[in-house]
Enzyme design. Structure first.
Site, PDB file in Angstrom:
ATOM      1  N   LYS A   1      -2.315  -0.428 -38.144  1.00  0.00           N
ATOM      2  CA  LYS A   1      -2.501  -0.060 -36.740  1.00  0.00           C
ATOM      3  C   LYS A   1      -1.335  -0.594 -35.910  1.00  0.00           C
ATOM      4  O   LYS A   1      -0.804  -1.668 -36.169  1.00  0.00           O
ATOM      5  CB  LYS A   1      -3.832  -0.612 -36.229  1.00  0.00           C
ATOM      6  CG  LYS A   1      -5.020   0.121 -36.843  1.00  0.00           C
ATOM      7  CD  LYS A   1      -6.333  -0.342 -36.288  1.00  0.00           C
ATOM      8  CE  LYS A   1      -6.547  -0.055 -34.841  1.00  0.00           C
ATOM      9  NZ  LYS A   1      -6.952   1.309 -34.492  1.00  0.00           N
ATOM     10  N   SER A   2      -0.987   0.147 -34.874  1.00  0.00           N
ATOM     11  CA  SER A   2       0.171  -0.212 -34.056  1.00  0.00           C
ATOM     12  C   SER A   2      -0.005  -1.551 -33.354  1.00  0.00           C
ATOM     13  O   SER A   2       0.974  -2.255 -33.118  1.00  0.00           O
ATOM     14  CB  SER A   2       0.474   0.889 -33.042  1.00  0.00           C
ATOM     15  OG  SER A   2      -0.598   1.059 -32.149  1.00  0.00           O
ATOM     16  N   THR A   3      -1.236  -1.931 -33.032  1.00  0.00           N
ATOM     17  CA  THR A   3      -1.467  -3.219 -32.368  1.00  0.00           C
ATOM     18  C   THR A   3      -0.909  -4.360 -33.211  1.00  0.00           C
ATOM     19  O   THR A   3      -0.258  -5.273 -32.692  1.00  0.00           O
ATOM     20  CB  THR A   3      -2.972  -3.425 -32.111  1.00  0.00           C
ATOM     21  OG1 THR A   3      -3.435  -2.372 -31.270  1.00  0.00           O
ATOM     22  CG2 THR A   3      -3.253  -4.773 -31.467  1.00  0.00           C
TER      23      THR A   3
ATOM     24  N   ALA B   1       1.306  -3.928 -35.880  1.00  0.00           N
ATOM     25  CA  ALA B   1       2.719  -3.660 -36.153  1.00  0.00           C
ATOM     26  C   ALA B   1       3.607  -4.173 -35.020  1.00  0.00           C
ATOM     27  O   ALA B   1       4.683  -4.713 -35.271  1.00  0.00           O
ATOM     28  CB  ALA B   1       2.937  -2.163 -36.372  1.00  0.00           C
ATOM     29  N   ARG B   2       3.140  -4.039 -33.792  1.00  0.00           N
ATOM     30  CA  ARG B   2       3.919  -4.485 -32.638  1.00  0.00           C
ATOM     31  C   ARG B   2       4.008  -6.006 -32.552  1.00  0.00           C
ATOM     32  O   ARG B   2       4.774  -6.541 -31.766  1.00  0.00           O
ATOM     33  CB  ARG B   2       3.319  -3.928 -31.350  1.00  0.00           C
ATOM     34  CG  ARG B   2       3.444  -2.421 -31.266  1.00  0.00           C
ATOM     35  CD  ARG B   2       2.588  -1.840 -30.168  1.00  0.00           C
ATOM     36  NE  ARG B   2       2.458  -0.416 -30.364  1.00  0.00           N
ATOM     37  CZ  ARG B   2       2.672   0.492 -29.437  1.00  0.00           C
ATOM     38  NH1 ARG B   2       3.033   0.115 -28.227  1.00  0.00           N
ATOM     39  NH2 ARG B   2       2.524   1.766 -29.707  1.00  0.00           N
TER      40      ARG B   2
ATOM     41  N   THR C   1      -8.760  -3.571 -50.855  1.00  0.00           N
ATOM     42  CA  THR C   1      -8.042  -4.829 -50.669  1.00  0.00           C
ATOM     43  C   THR C   1      -6.860  -4.546 -49.745  1.00  0.00           C
ATOM     44  O   THR C   1      -6.070  -3.638 -49.992  1.00  0.00           O
ATOM     45  CB  THR C   1      -7.564  -5.415 -52.006  1.00  0.00           C
ATOM     46  OG1 THR C   1      -8.717  -5.749 -52.797  1.00  0.00           O
ATOM     47  CG2 THR C   1      -6.729  -6.667 -51.801  1.00  0.00           C
ATOM     48  N   LEU C   2      -6.769  -5.320 -48.678  1.00  0.00           N
ATOM     49  CA  LEU C   2      -5.735  -5.165 -47.664  1.00  0.00           C
ATOM     50  C   LEU C   2      -4.696  -6.263 -47.831  1.00  0.00           C
ATOM     51  O   LEU C   2      -5.046  -7.416 -48.090  1.00  0.00           O
ATOM     52  CB  LEU C   2      -6.358  -5.284 -46.269  1.00  0.00           C
ATOM     53  CG  LEU C   2      -7.508  -4.342 -45.942  1.00  0.00           C
ATOM     54  CD1 LEU C   2      -8.304  -4.868 -44.748  1.00  0.00           C
ATOM     55  CD2 LEU C   2      -6.966  -2.959 -45.661  1.00  0.00           C
ATOM     56  N   GLU C   3      -3.437  -5.901 -47.649  1.00  0.00           N
ATOM     57  CA  GLU C   3      -2.357  -6.885 -47.706  1.00  0.00           C
ATOM     58  C   GLU C   3      -1.726  -6.997 -46.321  1.00  0.00           C
ATOM     59  O   GLU C   3      -1.296  -5.987 -45.765  1.00  0.00           O
ATOM     60  CB  GLU C   3      -1.285  -6.463 -48.721  1.00  0.00           C
ATOM     61  CG  GLU C   3      -1.805  -6.300 -50.132  1.00  0.00           C
ATOM     62  CD  GLU C   3      -2.319  -4.887 -50.435  1.00  0.00           C
ATOM     63  OE1 GLU C   3      -1.960  -3.925 -49.727  1.00  0.00           O
ATOM     64  OE2 GLU C   3      -3.108  -4.757 -51.379  1.00  0.00           O
TER      65      GLU C   3
ATOM     66  N   GLN D   1      -5.524   2.473 -40.535  1.00  0.00           N
ATOM     67  CA  GLN D   1      -6.090   3.813 -40.465  1.00  0.00           C
ATOM     68  C   GLN D   1      -5.892   4.527 -41.793  1.00  0.00           C
ATOM     69  O   GLN D   1      -4.783   4.559 -42.339  1.00  0.00           O
ATOM     70  CB  GLN D   1      -5.444   4.635 -39.361  1.00  0.00           C
ATOM     71  CG  GLN D   1      -6.091   6.013 -39.228  1.00  0.00           C
ATOM     72  CD  GLN D   1      -5.538   6.818 -38.094  1.00  0.00           C
ATOM     73  OE1 GLN D   1      -4.432   7.317 -38.178  1.00  0.00           O
ATOM     74  NE2 GLN D   1      -6.315   6.925 -37.028  1.00  0.00           N
TER      75      GLN D   1
END
Length: 189
Positions: free
Chosen positions: A112-114, A116-117, A136-138, A157
């Site tokens: 998500k851009s939130t 990434a920024r 599983t998220l990295e 997303q």
């Protein structure tokens, strides 16, 4: 192959239990009225949430990161509403949602851009046809400062791409090594 819309996602959840738990719209507020990083169905995808279960990378044992022989001591387990990732480090987490990908669908997951920024990169490999489990998220903290991840809020997303024809061999057919995973799953050789 084309990207699938919010209406398709809702039908697939209703007919095939594709995402559980499922939020049919975008949630931007918590139950107490405070703001959250949004999650739920979007125009052409689904924003997944991060659970409160994290594994934060540490090098206190001077281990070598080896995907064929991964040392679990390279991580410290954290169960919390937030996770602080040290500078230039990373953490693993899992989605709140359990997904069941249809045989004629491939997914791609983007951060998500939130986040990434803020210099926080979310990486998830594609979810192949007939894969199922908690993702599983990295999270990579690319900054020189500690970074915060919020549990039970949106972090990435998932975009769903429908194929023109069904694949000959799915992830389920191959009995892939990450099939049915729950919890934060470390690399398997």
């Amino acid at each position: 192959m084309g990207i699938k819309s919010d209406g398709w996602i809702r039908r697939m959840v209703q007919d095939h239990d594709m995402i559980s738990p499922f939020e049919s719209g975008q949630v931007r507020e918590s139950d107490d009225g405070g703001g959250v990083i949004s999650y739920g169905t979007s125009s052409y995808g689904y924003d997944v949430r991060c659970s409160d279960e994290f594994k934060v990378f540490t090098n206190i044992n001077s281990a070598v990161v080896d995907p064929k022989n991964f040392d679990e001591n390279s991580f410290v387990g954290v169960k919390s509403d937030v996770c602080i990732i040290p500078p230039n480090s990373f953490a693993l987490a899992r989605t709140v949602e359990y997904l069941k990908i249809p045989r004629d669908v491939l997914t791609i997951c983007l951060g998500k851009s939130t986040y990434a920024r803020c210099g926080i990169i979310v990486n998830v490999t594609p979810l192949e046809p007939e894969w199922e489990g908690q993702v599983t998220l990295e999270f990579s903290n690319t900054t020189t400062l500690p970074a915060k991840i919020y549990a039970n809020e949106g972090v990435a997303q998932i975009l769903f791409f429908g194929a023109d024809e069904v694949c000959e061999t799915s992830y389920g057919d191959r009995a892939g090594k990450y099939q049915g995973q729950t919890g934060v799953t470390l690399p398997k050789a």
